[in-house]
Design an enzyme around this catalytic site. Sequence first.
Site, PDB file in Angstrom:
ATOM      1  N   SER A   1       0.847  -1.192   0.000  1.00 30.63           N
ATOM      2  CA  SER A   1       0.000   0.000   0.000  1.00 30.63           C
ATOM      3  C   SER A   1       0.889   1.251   0.000  1.00 30.63           C
ATOM      4  O   SER A   1       1.679   1.430  -0.926  1.00 30.63           O
ATOM      5  CB  SER A   1      -0.958  -0.026   1.199  1.00 30.63           C
ATOM      6  OG  SER A   1      -1.956   0.949   1.049  1.00 30.63           O
TER       7      SER A   1
ATOM      8  N   ASP B   1      -8.592  -5.655  -5.421  1.00 34.29           N
ATOM      9  CA  ASP B   1      -8.256  -4.589  -4.469  1.00 34.29           C
ATOM     10  C   ASP B   1      -9.370  -3.527  -4.471  1.00 34.29           C
ATOM     11  O   ASP B   1      -9.633  -2.912  -5.506  1.00 34.29           O
ATOM     12  CB  ASP B   1      -6.917  -3.947  -4.886  1.00 34.29           C
ATOM     13  CG  ASP B   1      -6.337  -3.034  -3.811  1.00 34.29           C
ATOM     14  OD1 ASP B   1      -7.118  -2.340  -3.130  1.00 34.29           O
ATOM     15  OD2 ASP B   1      -5.101  -3.010  -3.667  1.00 34.29           O
TER      16      ASP B   1
ATOM     17  N   HIS C   1      -7.022  -5.845  -0.717  1.00 31.76           N
ATOM     18  CA  HIS C   1      -5.921  -4.890  -0.564  1.00 31.76           C
ATOM     19  C   HIS C   1      -4.829  -5.455   0.337  1.00 31.76           C
ATOM     20  O   HIS C   1      -5.016  -5.570   1.538  1.00 31.76           O
ATOM     21  CB  HIS C   1      -6.445  -3.577   0.006  1.00 31.76           C
ATOM     22  CG  HIS C   1      -5.417  -2.489   0.048  1.00 31.76           C
ATOM     23  ND1 HIS C   1      -4.743  -2.059  -1.082  1.00 31.76           N
ATOM     24  CD2 HIS C   1      -4.922  -1.748   1.070  1.00 31.76           C
ATOM     25  CE1 HIS C   1      -3.900  -1.095  -0.751  1.00 31.76           C
ATOM     26  NE2 HIS C   1      -3.977  -0.899   0.549  1.00 31.76           N
TER      27      HIS C   1
END
Length: 497
Positions: free
Chosen positions: A181, A389, A428
């Site tokens: 991320s 995601d 994610h």
Amino acid sequence: MFRTMTFAAVAMAIAPLSGAATCDSLKSLTFPDATIDSVQVVAAGTFQQPGARGGRGNGMADLPAFCRVAITSRPSSDSDIKIEVWLPAENWNQKYQAVGNGAWTGSIGYAAMADALRRGYATSSTDTGHVGGSASFAMGHPEKAIDFAYRSEHEMVLKSKAIVNAFYGSTPKYSYWSGCSAGGRQALKEAQMFPADFDGIIAGSPGADWSGRSAQAVRVNQLLEKEDSRLTPALQKLLHDAVVNACDAQDGLKDGLISKPAACKFDPAVLECKNGQSADCLSPAQVTMVKTMYSPLKLHSRETAGLAYGSELNWTDLGWSQSARATGLDHYRYLVFNDPEWAVSKVNIETDPGKLDEGASGQINALNTDLKPFFSRGGKLLMYHGWADPQISPLNATTYYEQVVKAAGGAGKISGSYRLFMAPGMAHCGGGEGPNDFDKIGTLEQWVEKGKAPDQIVASHAKGGAVDRTRPLCPYPQVATYKGSGSIDEAANFVCK
Ligand SMILES: [Ca+2]
């Protein structure tokens, strides 16, 4: 050069006989632009994570003994970068692993440090130069914005390697970055700007187009101002099931996963409420909002991708999880407009994005496609992204990969240095309906240290703690393809092609 020599001299001064220092003696280390705040010998099983609630359940009771060093680094007069370095007291694997952060961070990544320490790594993490999870730190503080964008990570690496050298009497044999991320964005920034920092870099679900993602979040936020455009979790599930139903088989295998989202043709209008229907269907405003989630956004200098078909569960811009939505809002408030009162209603998303690539906003992005300095040193880049995601578009990852290929002059030029693994059904940084658990650092170690480039990585999916499916993840653009016989839940029955 000056710093390197200073450190060699310091290390020798503290431990002239063994070539290694005690933990306590690290207190006497000096840096021109940083201070050692504390040094602590942590006995095996005794580490308590700062801020963790209660005496139980911080998940770190299994940690081996280590030397814990806290530093404040001030590369500029406005910098206040906190760094922790953990050094295994025994069985050091002779390697260093830096761990990345999430969103606007403002805290040390203890859990990721613990994972690295368990594997024998000397490890470090930074708060990226501020405290707390908002971007308010950046307003009126351009140096702090630089610290967040890239400088805190590089500072951490320099200081950590020096401390490793002082403690063990030798520099790390191999150095790695591991992050997802925001940590994936940091990973790419390191590869692009500081090619000598790492031998291997893991860039998970990178938020590399940080400002573009913020624009997407704000665009969706504008639509959500109208109440009848909001989706309940139940309607998200309805939408997701309809998408999977329409596109699952289009990748060649009906397995509940969309392995080739680009081939998915789905029109959210098929779910629009018919005359008299009010439940289990979408209002016209909801259909518009859903189409917006998938659609690209044209920015001043480029286009930023929408989310992929199959990503509908837990779409974070809808605000069920605050982080993504707030990350975009904070970006506009504190890095684009310098106005804490700025509201989404004030923006013309079609005309304002020009500001996004300027100044503090633009410098966060990690979009430089020239990785030749990193590759030519032998650096390996392992990138992964979940196709499902719900926060950062996986199309950013495939687009960046293709741009790097183009810049390098063809896929063959970089396949020994850079591989991207797309994970169908993965959310994610992990989780989701597809296989999403795999050994990133172990794969990278094999590549860097043994020269074994990953031709596939076996990932698993678990339900209730039990693995119910394994599947190879393949180097993009390859896709895991069913051989035609045997269980579709076993990796051995798939081939990358
Ligand atoms: Ca499928």
